[in-house]
Design a protein around this motif. Structure first.
Motif, PDB file in Angstrom:
ATOM      1  N   MET A  35       0.771  -1.281  -0.046  1.00  0.00           N
ATOM      2  CA  MET A  35      -0.120   0.051  -0.041  1.00  0.00           C
ATOM      3  C   MET A  35       0.604   1.143  -0.078  1.00  0.00           C
ATOM      4  O   MET A  35       1.559   1.561  -0.947  1.00  0.00           O
ATOM      5  N   TYR A  71      -1.808  -2.189   5.564  1.00  0.00           N
ATOM      6  CA  TYR A  71      -1.698  -0.885   5.741  1.00  0.00           C
ATOM      7  C   TYR A  71      -0.228  -0.194   5.746  1.00  0.00           C
ATOM      8  O   TYR A  71       0.579  -0.763   6.317  1.00  0.00           O
ATOM      9  N   ASP A  75      -0.945   5.513   4.536  1.00  0.00           N
ATOM     10  CA  ASP A  75      -2.393   5.044   4.634  1.00  0.00           C
ATOM     11  C   ASP A  75      -2.866   5.543   5.854  1.00  0.00           C
ATOM     12  O   ASP A  75      -4.002   6.095   6.096  1.00  0.00           O
ATOM     13  N   LEU A  76      -2.434   4.874   6.983  1.00  0.00           N
ATOM     14  CA  LEU A  76      -2.715   5.189   8.346  1.00  0.00           C
ATOM     15  C   LEU A  76      -2.873   6.630   8.715  1.00  0.00           C
ATOM     16  O   LEU A  76      -3.528   6.860   9.532  1.00  0.00           O
ATOM     17  N   LEU A  99     -10.402   4.159   0.918  1.00  0.00           N
ATOM     18  CA  LEU A  99     -10.029   3.129   1.805  1.00  0.00           C
ATOM     19  C   LEU A  99     -11.074   2.241   2.026  1.00  0.00           C
ATOM     20  O   LEU A  99     -11.091   1.077   1.912  1.00  0.00           O
ATOM     21  N   ASP A 103     -11.631  -1.507   1.162  1.00  0.00           N
ATOM     22  CA  ASP A 103     -11.932  -2.654   2.098  1.00  0.00           C
ATOM     23  C   ASP A 103     -13.101  -3.656   1.655  1.00  0.00           C
ATOM     24  O   ASP A 103     -13.267  -4.569   1.854  1.00  0.00           O
ATOM     25  N   ILE A 112      -8.159  -5.154   4.747  1.00  0.00           N
ATOM     26  CA  ILE A 112      -6.643  -4.401   4.897  1.00  0.00           C
ATOM     27  C   ILE A 112      -6.300  -4.766   6.200  1.00  0.00           C
ATOM     28  O   ILE A 112      -7.000  -4.514   7.174  1.00  0.00           O
ATOM     29  N   TYR A 114      -2.781  -5.024   9.125  1.00  0.00           N
ATOM     30  CA  TYR A 114      -1.369  -4.327   9.490  1.00  0.00           C
ATOM     31  C   TYR A 114      -0.225  -5.257   8.825  1.00  0.00           C
ATOM     32  O   TYR A 114       0.783  -4.919   8.621  1.00  0.00           O
TER      33      TYR A 114
END
Length: 125
Positions: A35, A71, A75-76, A99, A103, A112, A114
């Motif tokens: 990502m 992610y 993105d986060l 996003l 998803d 999505i 971690y």
């Protein structure tokens, strides 16, 4: 099993086009996308860049539903409202909406995350 690892995107939709081409040719059995879809320096105001890139990601997800998504920090940063370099506060709502659409395109059994794993290999951003 051959796995295609899709690196940081940073508003480059052509990466998804090339990845789709490789997957269609059978070069890999599965794909993992690391990502970092948004943020490319000096493109903070290019809404078209953000939309085109996310739409390319969503199209890829629909065509290759077994793809795993991890992610990235960029993105986060939009989800958490913690800016990274290249962050565009103007695009925050668009990024969060896209996003969510990505998803949703992944379906119930895929989301999505971690980190993801295939066999004994761990993938994360």
């Amino acid at each position: 099993m051959k796995v295609l690892v899709i690196p940081d995107i940073h508003l480059k939709p052509y990466i998804f086009y090339k990845a789709a081409e490789l997957m269609r040719k059978g070069c890999a059995d599965r794909a993992v996308c690391l990502m970092d879809i948004p943020d490319d320096w000096k493109k903070e105001l290019c809404m078209e860049c953000y939309e085109q890139t996310y739409d390319s990601a969503i199209d890829f997800a629909k065509e290759f539903p077994e793809t795993l998504w991890c992610y990235g920090n960029h993105d986060l940063s939009y989800v958490w409202e913690e800016p990274e370099t290249g962050y565009s506060s103007i695009m925050r709502n668009l990024v969060c909406r896209k996003l969510h659409q990505l998803d949703e395109a992944l379906g119930e059994n895929n989301s999505i995350r971690y980190a993801n794993s295939i066999d004994n290999v761990l993938f994360c951003h």
